[in-house]
Design an enzyme around this catalytic site. Sequence first.
Site, PDB file in Angstrom:
ATOM      1  N   SER A  58    -130.828 -20.845  -4.647  1.00  0.00           N
ATOM      2  CA  SER A  58    -130.985 -22.308  -4.687  1.00  0.00           C
ATOM      3  C   SER A  58    -130.796 -22.719  -6.138  1.00  0.00           C
ATOM      4  O   SER A  58    -130.932 -21.880  -7.042  1.00  0.00           O
ATOM      5  CB  SER A  58    -132.402 -22.662  -4.240  1.00  0.00           C
ATOM      6  OG  SER A  58    -132.714 -24.002  -4.543  1.00  0.00           O
ATOM      7  N   TYR A  66    -141.714 -21.301  -3.810  1.00  0.00           N
ATOM      8  CA  TYR A  66    -140.259 -21.344  -3.544  1.00  0.00           C
ATOM      9  C   TYR A  66    -139.483 -21.027  -4.816  1.00  0.00           C
ATOM     10  O   TYR A  66    -138.545 -20.224  -4.814  1.00  0.00           O
ATOM     11  CB  TYR A  66    -139.906 -22.743  -3.027  1.00  0.00           C
ATOM     12  CG  TYR A  66    -138.485 -22.920  -2.538  1.00  0.00           C
ATOM     13  CD1 TYR A  66    -138.140 -22.619  -1.220  1.00  0.00           C
ATOM     14  CD2 TYR A  66    -137.496 -23.422  -3.375  1.00  0.00           C
ATOM     15  CE1 TYR A  66    -136.844 -22.807  -0.757  1.00  0.00           C
ATOM     16  CE2 TYR A  66    -136.203 -23.615  -2.918  1.00  0.00           C
ATOM     17  CZ  TYR A  66    -135.885 -23.304  -1.602  1.00  0.00           C
ATOM     18  OH  TYR A  66    -134.592 -23.497  -1.156  1.00  0.00           O
TER      19      TYR A  66
HETATM   20  P1  NAD Z   1    -133.367 -24.326   7.864  1.00  0.00           P
HETATM   21  O1  NAD Z   1    -134.824 -24.585   8.018  1.00  0.00           O
HETATM   22  O2  NAD Z   1    -132.368 -25.217   8.535  1.00  0.00           O
HETATM   23  O3  NAD Z   1    -133.020 -22.822   8.265  1.00  0.00           O
HETATM   24  C1  NAD Z   1    -133.859 -21.738   7.927  1.00  0.00           C
HETATM   25  C2  NAD Z   1    -133.503 -20.556   8.788  1.00  0.00           C
HETATM   26  O4  NAD Z   1    -134.387 -19.475   8.463  1.00  0.00           O
HETATM   27  C3  NAD Z   1    -133.693 -20.835  10.283  1.00  0.00           C
HETATM   28  O5  NAD Z   1    -132.710 -20.148  11.028  1.00  0.00           O
HETATM   29  C4  NAD Z   1    -135.068 -20.220  10.555  1.00  0.00           C
HETATM   30  O6  NAD Z   1    -135.284 -19.861  11.910  1.00  0.00           O
HETATM   31  C5  NAD Z   1    -135.005 -19.014   9.650  1.00  0.00           C
HETATM   32  N1  NAD Z   1    -136.309 -18.448   9.351  1.00  0.00           N
HETATM   33  C6  NAD Z   1    -137.388 -19.043   8.790  1.00  0.00           C
HETATM   34  N2  NAD Z   1    -138.413 -18.177   8.732  1.00  0.00           N
HETATM   35  C7  NAD Z   1    -137.969 -17.012   9.258  1.00  0.00           C
HETATM   36  C8  NAD Z   1    -138.550 -15.740   9.463  1.00  0.00           C
HETATM   37  N3  NAD Z   1    -139.827 -15.469   9.133  1.00  0.00           N
HETATM   38  N4  NAD Z   1    -137.803 -14.784  10.039  1.00  0.00           N
HETATM   39  C9  NAD Z   1    -136.515 -15.027  10.421  1.00  0.00           C
HETATM   40  N5  NAD Z   1    -135.908 -16.206  10.241  1.00  0.00           N
HETATM   41  C10 NAD Z   1    -136.636 -17.174   9.666  1.00  0.00           C
HETATM   42  O7  NAD Z   1    -133.146 -24.347   6.277  1.00  0.00           O
HETATM   43  P2  NAD Z   1    -131.819 -24.328   5.371  1.00  0.00           P
HETATM   44  O8  NAD Z   1    -131.904 -25.517   4.504  1.00  0.00           O
HETATM   45  O9  NAD Z   1    -130.597 -24.054   6.160  1.00  0.00           O
HETATM   46  O10 NAD Z   1    -132.160 -23.071   4.462  1.00  0.00           O
HETATM   47  C11 NAD Z   1    -131.422 -21.869   4.471  1.00  0.00           C
HETATM   48  C12 NAD Z   1    -131.543 -21.211   3.110  1.00  0.00           C
HETATM   49  O11 NAD Z   1    -130.943 -22.076   2.141  1.00  0.00           O
HETATM   50  C13 NAD Z   1    -132.971 -20.997   2.652  1.00  0.00           C
HETATM   51  O12 NAD Z   1    -133.076 -19.753   1.975  1.00  0.00           O
HETATM   52  C14 NAD Z   1    -133.205 -22.146   1.693  1.00  0.00           C
HETATM   53  O13 NAD Z   1    -134.187 -21.847   0.746  1.00  0.00           O
HETATM   54  C15 NAD Z   1    -131.835 -22.255   1.070  1.00  0.00           C
HETATM   55  N6  NAD Z   1    -131.545 -23.524   0.408  1.00  0.00           N
HETATM   56  C16 NAD Z   1    -131.585 -24.700   1.096  1.00  0.00           C
HETATM   57  C17 NAD Z   1    -131.302 -25.879   0.406  1.00  0.00           C
HETATM   58  C18 NAD Z   1    -131.311 -27.211   1.101  1.00  0.00           C
HETATM   59  O14 NAD Z   1    -131.226 -28.227   0.395  1.00  0.00           O
HETATM   60  N7  NAD Z   1    -131.400 -27.284   2.413  1.00  0.00           N
HETATM   61  C19 NAD Z   1    -130.976 -25.855  -0.945  1.00  0.00           C
HETATM   62  C20 NAD Z   1    -130.954 -24.637  -1.605  1.00  0.00           C
HETATM   63  C21 NAD Z   1    -131.228 -23.474  -0.921  1.00  0.00           C
END
Ligand code: NAD
Length: 264
Positions: free
Chosen positions: A146, A159
Site C-alpha cells: 500500500s 495496518y
Molecule cells: P477487500 O476487502 O475488497 O478484499 C480483501 C480480501 O481479503 C477479500 O477477498 C477477503 O475475503 C480477504 N480476506 C480478508 N481476511 C482474510 C483472511 N483472514 N483469510 C483469507 N482471506 C481474507 O479489500 P481490497 O481493498 O481489495 O484489499 C486488498 C489488498 O489491497 C489488501 O491487502 C489491502 O490492504 C490492499 N490495499 C487496498 C487499498 C485500497 O484503497 N482499497 C489501498 C492499498 C492497499
Amino acid sequence: MGKLDLNGRRAVVTGSTSGIGAAVAAALAQAGCSVMLNGFGDSSDIEQARAALAISTGRDIRFHDADMRDPAAIGGLIDAAEAAFGGVDILVNNAGIQHVSPIELFPIQQWNDILAVNLSAAFHGIRRALPGMRDRGWGRIVNTASIHGLVASVDKAAYIAAKHGLVGLTKVVALEAAGSGVTCNAICPGSTHTPLVQTQIELYADQQGLDLETAARERLAAKQPSQAFVKTEDIGALAVFLCSDAAQQITGAALPIDGGWTAQ
Ligand code: NAD
C-alpha cells in the site's frame, strides 16, 4: 511466449474473492494463468465468480478457503495449488484487513489479526512456495502492500506497521532469490474503491455528517492529487506486468500506483 504472455503459468492469489485480489486474479487468468482463488464470502457467490472466470478465460480456476490468520491453512493452500496445477509459479499475497482507531484505543485483537493477515501470511506463503519456484528456475511473488507501506497516516497503527513490514519482507525475499529466476515485488496502491475503503468512507461520512459522495471526495482531496480512485483493473495490469518476462530485472521494488499520493 510473448513478453506479456503468462500462458500456462500457475498462480495463487490470496484474498481474491473481492476488490483488488479479484481484479488481479482476473487479469492473471486473462493473461493465460491457472488461478487458485482464496478468501472469505458467501460460498455460492464465490462459486459463481469462480465459474464465470473459468468460462470467460478458458483457464483452470479453483478456490481454497484458507484463513490467512492460520499458518497451517496457508500451507494447505499452497499444497492444494501444487496438487491441482502441478506447481505454483506466481504467488500474490493480497489478503488484507483494516481497522481505524487511535493507538491508545486500538483493540489488541485487531492488531494481532492485521499483523497476521497483512504481514505474517505473506511470510508463511512465500516460505512454502519459494522452494518450488527456485527448483524450476522461474517464479514471481507479488505482495499487495500500500502507499501505507511507504508513508503513514493517523489512526492506522497496525495496518501501516504491517504494510511497512511487507515492503521490508519483499526486499529480503528479492535479495535471497536474486539470480534464481524468481522476483519479489510490492505493489503500493493509493485509495482504491473497494469494500475495504467503502467502510472507511462510511465511517468518515458518519463522523462528519456528510453524504457518501462528499465523504469520498473529501477523502481523496486530502491525500490523492489525481482526485480519482485507483482502478482495480489497473492494479491487475500492473501485477501481470510484474509477472511477465519483461519484468525479470524488477525485483525488491515497491511500486506506487497512487495518483501522486507519495510524490507529495
Ligand atoms: P477487500 O476487502 O475488497 O478484499 C480483501 C480480501 O481479503 C477479500 O477477498 C477477503 O475475503 C480477504 N480476506 C480478508 N481476511 C482474510 C483472511 N483472514 N483469510 C483469507 N482471506 C481474507 O479489500 P481490497 O481493498 O481489495 O484489499 C486488498 C489488498 O489491497 C489488501 O491487502 C489491502 O490492504 C490492499 N490495499 C487496498 C487499498 C485500497 O484503497 N482499497 C489501498 C492499498 C492497499
